[in-house]
Design a protein around this motif. Structure first.
Motif, short mmCIF file in Angstrom:
data_model
loop_
_atom_site.label_atom_id
_atom_site.label_comp_id
_atom_site.label_asym_id
_atom_site.label_seq_id
_atom_site.Cartn_x
_atom_site.Cartn_y
_atom_site.Cartn_z
N ALA A 99 0.83 -1.21 0.00
CA ALA A 99 0.00 0.00 0.00
C ALA A 99 0.86 1.25 0.00
N VAL A 101 0.74 4.07 1.81
CA VAL A 101 0.11 4.62 3.02
C VAL A 101 0.48 6.10 3.14
N PRO A 129 0.77 5.95 11.72
CA PRO A 129 1.56 4.79 12.16
C PRO A 129 2.18 4.10 10.94
N GLU A 151 10.91 4.93 -5.30
CA GLU A 151 11.87 6.03 -5.26
C GLU A 151 12.17 6.47 -6.68
N1 CTP Z 1 4.46 1.82 4.90
C1 CTP Z 1 3.54 1.46 5.87
N2 CTP Z 1 2.98 2.41 6.68
C2 CTP Z 1 3.33 3.70 6.56
C3 CTP Z 1 4.26 4.10 5.57
C4 CTP Z 1 4.81 3.13 4.75
O1 CTP Z 1 3.23 0.27 5.99
N3 CTP Z 1 2.77 4.59 7.37
C5 CTP Z 1 5.07 0.79 4.06
C6 CTP Z 1 4.68 0.84 2.60
O2 CTP Z 1 3.57 0.01 2.34
C7 CTP Z 1 5.94 0.32 1.91
C8 CTP Z 1 7.06 0.73 2.84
O3 CTP Z 1 6.47 0.98 4.09
O4 CTP Z 1 5.96 -1.09 1.83
C9 CTP Z 1 7.86 1.91 2.39
O5 CTP Z 1 7.00 3.00 2.14
P1 CTP Z 1 7.63 4.35 1.65
O6 CTP Z 1 6.57 5.39 1.54
O7 CTP Z 1 8.50 4.08 0.46
O8 CTP Z 1 8.64 4.69 2.83
P2 CTP Z 1 8.49 5.55 4.13
O9 CTP Z 1 9.05 4.74 5.23
O10 CTP Z 1 7.10 6.06 4.32
O11 CTP Z 1 9.50 6.76 3.86
P3 CTP Z 1 9.37 8.02 2.84
O12 CTP Z 1 7.97 8.12 2.36
O13 CTP Z 1 9.80 9.20 3.65
O14 CTP Z 1 10.34 7.74 1.72
#
Ligand code: CTP
Ligand code: CA
Length: 225
Positions: A99, A101, A129, A151
């Protein structure tokens, strides 16, 4: 393809997949969200079900049909998604966070419809979360946690950071170029990184095919467990 069932290490295992965007409500008629189509998560859920897994698909709002033999739980916000996923923390063998998220949600929800007023408007956002990290932090040695990292090209290092920071078994680094890879399109280019240091670059392919290749790699990991 019922014939696939029974030939896989995933047969009889519980696989939980998150898919799609989340919606974070501003007021009764507005929300913050993103362009995630849910296609990659749905392809994974479909492929796992065909291998005989007991699949739970926790989905944000998407325009996709539920794959056969998949239990689908529809949610809207990140908090609702987390609540649904937590129910399977103990029972699931494999958790795949596909997802998109929303990282933040509006601090306050205002019932009804906000009227326009000044020339500018501030909406204060608070962190949501991390659903995937939450699962990984409590998982037992027999369980696998898999994530995605969307990315812009060349940013593999961020994917590796996420693999480590979230204590994942595998991360799928997904280049976002707005054309052949990323949101809304049917194809994807992913590179798989595992906690034990492997790097597998897949060519651009249909998300359905990419899902199968990911499950093949995960089956190999389950074999070693
Ligand atoms: N993810 C999640 N819950 C969140 C944010 C992310 O479960 N609140 C999960 C996504 O489903 C994905 C992974 O974490 O498998 C990485 O999500 P991503 O958006 O790329 O990374 P973030 O940790 O949110 O960092 P950023 O957006 O700052 O790059
Ligand atoms: Ca994020």
């Amino acid at each position: 393809e019922l014939g696939d069932i029974g030939k896989s290490l995933l047969t009889g295992r519980q696989v939980v997949v998150t898919a799609g965007p989340t919606r974070e409500k501003i007021d009764g008629v507005r929300f913050i969200s993103n362009y995630s189509s849910g296609k990659m998560g749905f392809a994974l859920a479909c492929a796992a079900a065909r291998r005989g897994a007991e699949v739970v698909l926790v989905s944000g709002p998407v325009a996709l049909p539920t794959p056969d033999r998949v239990e689908r739980i529809d949610v809207e916000s990140a908090e609702e998604m987390e609540e649904a996923v937590t129910r399977f923390h103990q029972s699931c063998d494999l958790f795949i966070g596909a997802a998109a998220v929303a990282d933040y949600r509006p601090e306050t929800f205002r019932a009804g419809k906000i009227k326009k007023n000044n020339e500018t408007m501030d909406i204060r956002l608070v962190r949501n979360p991390d659903i995937l990290a939450g699962f990984a932090a409590q998982k037992t040695p027999g369980q696998l946690a898999v994530g995605f990292a969307l990315e812009t090209e060349g940013n593999e290092a961020y994917a590796l950071e996420k693999l480590q920071a979230k204590q994942l078994d595998m991360i799928a680094f997904n280049t976002y170029d707005g054309k052949s890879s990323g949101f809304e399109v049917d194809t994807n280019q992913i590179t798989l990184f595992t906690a034990d240091g492997t790097r597998t670059e897949l060519p651009v392919m249909e998300k359905k095919e990419a899902a199968k290749r990911m499950l093949d790699a995960l089956e190999k990991m389950l074999e070693k467990k």
